[in-house]
Design a protein around this motif. Structure first.
Motif, PDB file in Angstrom:
ATOM      1  N   LYS A  15      -8.751   7.707   8.234  1.00 48.92           N
ATOM      2  CA  LYS A  15      -7.510   7.431   7.983  1.00 48.92           C
ATOM      3  C   LYS A  15      -7.022   6.088   7.821  1.00 48.92           C
ATOM      4  CE  LYS A  15      -3.180   8.537   9.992  1.00 48.92           C
ATOM      5  NZ  LYS A  15      -2.819   7.549  11.279  1.00 48.92           N
ATOM      6  N   ASP A  16      -7.614   5.260   8.661  1.00 48.24           N
ATOM      7  CA  ASP A  16      -7.086   3.843   8.714  1.00 48.24           C
ATOM      8  C   ASP A  16      -7.694   3.153   7.488  1.00 48.24           C
ATOM      9  OD1 ASP A  16      -6.060   4.144  11.312  1.00 48.24           O
ATOM     10  OD2 ASP A  16      -7.617   3.384  12.368  1.00 48.24           O
ATOM     11  N   LYS A  17      -8.657   3.480   6.845  1.00 48.70           N
ATOM     12  CA  LYS A  17      -9.400   2.798   5.754  1.00 48.70           C
ATOM     13  C   LYS A  17      -8.518   3.383   4.669  1.00 48.70           C
ATOM     14  CE  LYS A  17     -14.085   2.219   7.092  1.00 48.70           C
ATOM     15  NZ  LYS A  17     -15.570   2.330   6.812  1.00 48.70           N
ATOM     16  N   ALA A  18      -8.260   4.506   4.451  1.00 46.05           N
ATOM     17  CA  ALA A  18      -7.233   5.075   3.445  1.00 46.05           C
ATOM     18  C   ALA A  18      -5.895   4.600   3.432  1.00 46.05           C
ATOM     19  CB  ALA A  18      -7.126   6.705   3.686  1.00 46.05           C
ATOM     20  N   SER A  19      -5.312   4.397   4.651  1.00 48.76           N
ATOM     21  CA  SER A  19      -4.249   3.680   4.661  1.00 48.76           C
ATOM     22  C   SER A  19      -4.059   2.285   4.433  1.00 48.76           C
ATOM     23  CB  SER A  19      -3.660   3.701   6.347  1.00 48.76           C
ATOM     24  OG  SER A  19      -2.445   3.309   6.385  1.00 48.76           O
ATOM     25  N   GLU A  20      -5.330   1.509   4.681  1.00 47.32           N
ATOM     26  CA  GLU A  20      -5.252   0.179   4.148  1.00 47.32           C
ATOM     27  C   GLU A  20      -5.611   0.031   2.616  1.00 47.32           C
ATOM     28  OE1 GLU A  20      -8.539  -3.285   4.646  1.00 47.32           O
ATOM     29  OE2 GLU A  20      -8.317  -2.009   6.403  1.00 47.32           O
ATOM     30  N   PHE A  21      -6.217   1.089   2.228  1.00 50.62           N
ATOM     31  CA  PHE A  21      -6.666   0.953   0.555  1.00 50.62           C
ATOM     32  C   PHE A  21      -5.188   1.360   0.020  1.00 50.62           C
ATOM     33  CE2 PHE A  21      -7.362   3.369  -3.303  1.00 50.62           C
ATOM     34  CZ  PHE A  21      -8.230   2.849  -3.911  1.00 50.62           C
ATOM     35  N   ALA A  22      -4.472   2.204   0.506  1.00 48.21           N
ATOM     36  CA  ALA A  22      -3.184   2.644  -0.137  1.00 48.21           C
ATOM     37  C   ALA A  22      -2.523   1.415  -0.197  1.00 48.21           C
ATOM     38  CB  ALA A  22      -2.493   3.806   0.565  1.00 48.21           C
ATOM     39  N   GLY A  23      -2.174   0.704   0.906  1.00 47.49           N
ATOM     40  CA  GLY A  23      -1.407  -0.523   1.179  1.00 47.49           C
ATOM     41  C   GLY A  23      -1.728  -1.371   0.123  1.00 47.49           C
ATOM     42  N   LYS A  24      -2.914  -1.860  -0.230  1.00 44.13           N
ATOM     43  CA  LYS A  24      -3.621  -3.011  -1.044  1.00 44.13           C
ATOM     44  C   LYS A  24      -3.327  -2.523  -2.513  1.00 44.13           C
ATOM     45  CE  LYS A  24      -7.345  -4.682   1.776  1.00 44.13           C
ATOM     46  NZ  LYS A  24      -8.828  -4.908   1.910  1.00 44.13           N
ATOM     47  N   HIS A  25      -3.175  -1.157  -2.898  1.00 44.98           N
ATOM     48  CA  HIS A  25      -3.175  -0.588  -4.188  1.00 44.98           C
ATOM     49  C   HIS A  25      -1.870   0.208  -4.302  1.00 44.98           C
ATOM     50  CE1 HIS A  25      -7.178  -2.089  -4.983  1.00 44.98           C
ATOM     51  NE2 HIS A  25      -7.528  -1.624  -3.757  1.00 44.98           N
ATOM     52  N   SER A  26      -0.935  -0.080  -3.550  1.00 45.71           N
ATOM     53  CA  SER A  26       0.216   1.046  -3.828  1.00 45.71           C
ATOM     54  C   SER A  26       0.960   0.786  -5.255  1.00 45.71           C
ATOM     55  CB  SER A  26       1.272   0.735  -2.544  1.00 45.71           C
ATOM     56  OG  SER A  26       1.820  -0.581  -2.819  1.00 45.71           O
ATOM     57  N   ASP A  64       4.097   5.210   0.194  1.00 47.23           N
ATOM     58  CA  ASP A  64       4.577   4.018   1.077  1.00 47.23           C
ATOM     59  C   ASP A  64       4.603   4.086   2.441  1.00 47.23           C
ATOM     60  OD1 ASP A  64       4.925   2.445  -1.512  1.00 47.23           O
ATOM     61  OD2 ASP A  64       7.051   2.963  -1.571  1.00 47.23           O
ATOM     62  N   ASP A  65       5.091   5.365   2.844  1.00 48.05           N
ATOM     63  CA  ASP A  65       4.970   5.560   4.195  1.00 48.05           C
ATOM     64  C   ASP A  65       3.819   5.579   4.958  1.00 48.05           C
ATOM     65  OD1 ASP A  65       7.670   5.968   4.112  1.00 48.05           O
ATOM     66  OD2 ASP A  65       7.761   8.146   4.041  1.00 48.05           O
ATOM     67  N   PHE A  66       2.661   6.100   4.237  1.00 49.96           N
ATOM     68  CA  PHE A  66       1.316   6.147   4.745  1.00 49.96           C
ATOM     69  C   PHE A  66       0.514   4.868   4.561  1.00 49.96           C
ATOM     70  CE2 PHE A  66      -3.325   6.892   3.769  1.00 49.96           C
ATOM     71  CZ  PHE A  66      -3.697   7.518   5.002  1.00 49.96           C
ATOM     72  N   ALA A  67       0.769   3.813   3.578  1.00 49.74           N
ATOM     73  CA  ALA A  67       0.340   2.559   3.303  1.00 49.74           C
ATOM     74  C   ALA A  67       0.537   1.701   4.330  1.00 49.74           C
ATOM     75  CB  ALA A  67       0.489   2.271   2.140  1.00 49.74           C
ATOM     76  N   HIS A  68      -0.761   1.175   4.703  1.00 48.18           N
ATOM     77  CA  HIS A  68      -0.603   0.025   5.898  1.00 48.18           C
ATOM     78  C   HIS A  68      -0.569  -1.135   5.314  1.00 48.18           C
ATOM     79  CE1 HIS A  68      -1.741  -2.484   9.389  1.00 48.18           C
ATOM     80  NE2 HIS A  68      -2.580  -2.996   8.457  1.00 48.18           N
ATOM     81  N   LYS A  69       0.462  -1.594   5.058  1.00 51.59           N
ATOM     82  CA  LYS A  69       0.653  -3.054   4.377  1.00 51.59           C
ATOM     83  C   LYS A  69       0.394  -4.155   5.311  1.00 51.59           C
ATOM     84  CE  LYS A  69       3.488  -0.780   1.116  1.00 51.59           C
ATOM     85  NZ  LYS A  69       4.963  -0.811   0.437  1.00 51.59           N
ATOM     86  N   PRO A  70      -0.223  -5.245   4.764  1.00 46.57           N
ATOM     87  CA  PRO A  70      -0.501  -6.376   5.615  1.00 46.57           C
ATOM     88  C   PRO A  70       1.035  -6.830   6.311  1.00 46.57           C
ATOM     89  CG  PRO A  70      -1.445  -6.825   3.603  1.00 46.57           C
ATOM     90  CD  PRO A  70      -0.683  -5.331   3.453  1.00 46.57           C
ATOM     91  N   GLU A  71       1.144  -7.235   7.309  1.00 47.45           N
ATOM     92  CA  GLU A  71       2.332  -8.105   7.803  1.00 47.45           C
ATOM     93  C   GLU A  71       2.199  -9.371   7.591  1.00 47.45           C
ATOM     94  OE1 GLU A  71       2.378  -7.245  12.200  1.00 47.45           O
ATOM     95  OE2 GLU A  71       1.792  -5.087  11.921  1.00 47.45           O
ATOM     96  N   ASP A  72       3.729  -9.651   7.607  1.00 40.68           N
ATOM     97  CA  ASP A  72       3.976 -11.096   7.309  1.00 40.68           C
ATOM     98  C   ASP A  72       3.363 -12.063   8.802  1.00 40.68           C
ATOM     99  OD1 ASP A  72       5.039 -10.676   5.005  1.00 40.68           O
ATOM    100  OD2 ASP A  72       7.221 -10.639   5.981  1.00 40.68           O
ATOM    101  N   PRO A  73       2.829 -12.994   8.501  1.00 34.39           N
ATOM    102  CA  PRO A  73       2.305 -13.549   9.473  1.00 34.39           C
ATOM    103  C   PRO A  73       3.509 -14.076  10.949  1.00 34.39           C
ATOM    104  CG  PRO A  73       2.131 -15.018   7.830  1.00 34.39           C
ATOM    105  CD  PRO A  73       2.927 -13.891   7.329  1.00 34.39           C
ATOM    106  N   GLY A  74       4.752 -13.964  10.732  1.00 35.84           N
ATOM    107  CA  GLY A  74       5.781 -14.043  11.722  1.00 35.84           C
ATOM    108  C   GLY A  74       6.342 -12.732  12.317  1.00 35.84           C
TER     109      GLY A  74
END
Length: 91
Positions: A15-26, A64-74
């Protein structure tokens, strides 16, 4: 550790891998959903346009809800207080 614990761990990992993939390719996923919606609308000769638009909108929202998007550094949980967007820098 039992079999069920192993399966639960693997399921969570997938699930985490799929979420990361969805975030990178949304953007690409959203484009594919739009393209599929257009093809369906064309095949039904516009009879269900509103329902198709509603469905594609819901599908893109779900991605968009499922996707894990990289956080801003701050903005992450380890960020220093007052360093996120909209904060004022220390004087």
């Amino acid at each position: 550790m039992g079999l069920m614990d192993n399966l639960k761990g693997k399921a969570e990992e997938l699930k985490d891998k799929a979420s990361e993939f969805a975030g990178k390719h949304s953007d690409q996923i959203g484009s594919a959903v739009e393209k599929a919606g257009g093809a369906i609308d064309k095949a039904t000769k516009g009879k269900y346009t509103e329902k198709i638009e509603h469905g594609t909108s819901k599908a893109k929202g779900a991605v968009d809800d499922f996707a894990h998007k990289p956080e801003d550094p701050g903005t992450g949980p380890d960020a220093a207080p007052g360093t996120g967007p909209g904060s004022t820098p220390p004087a």
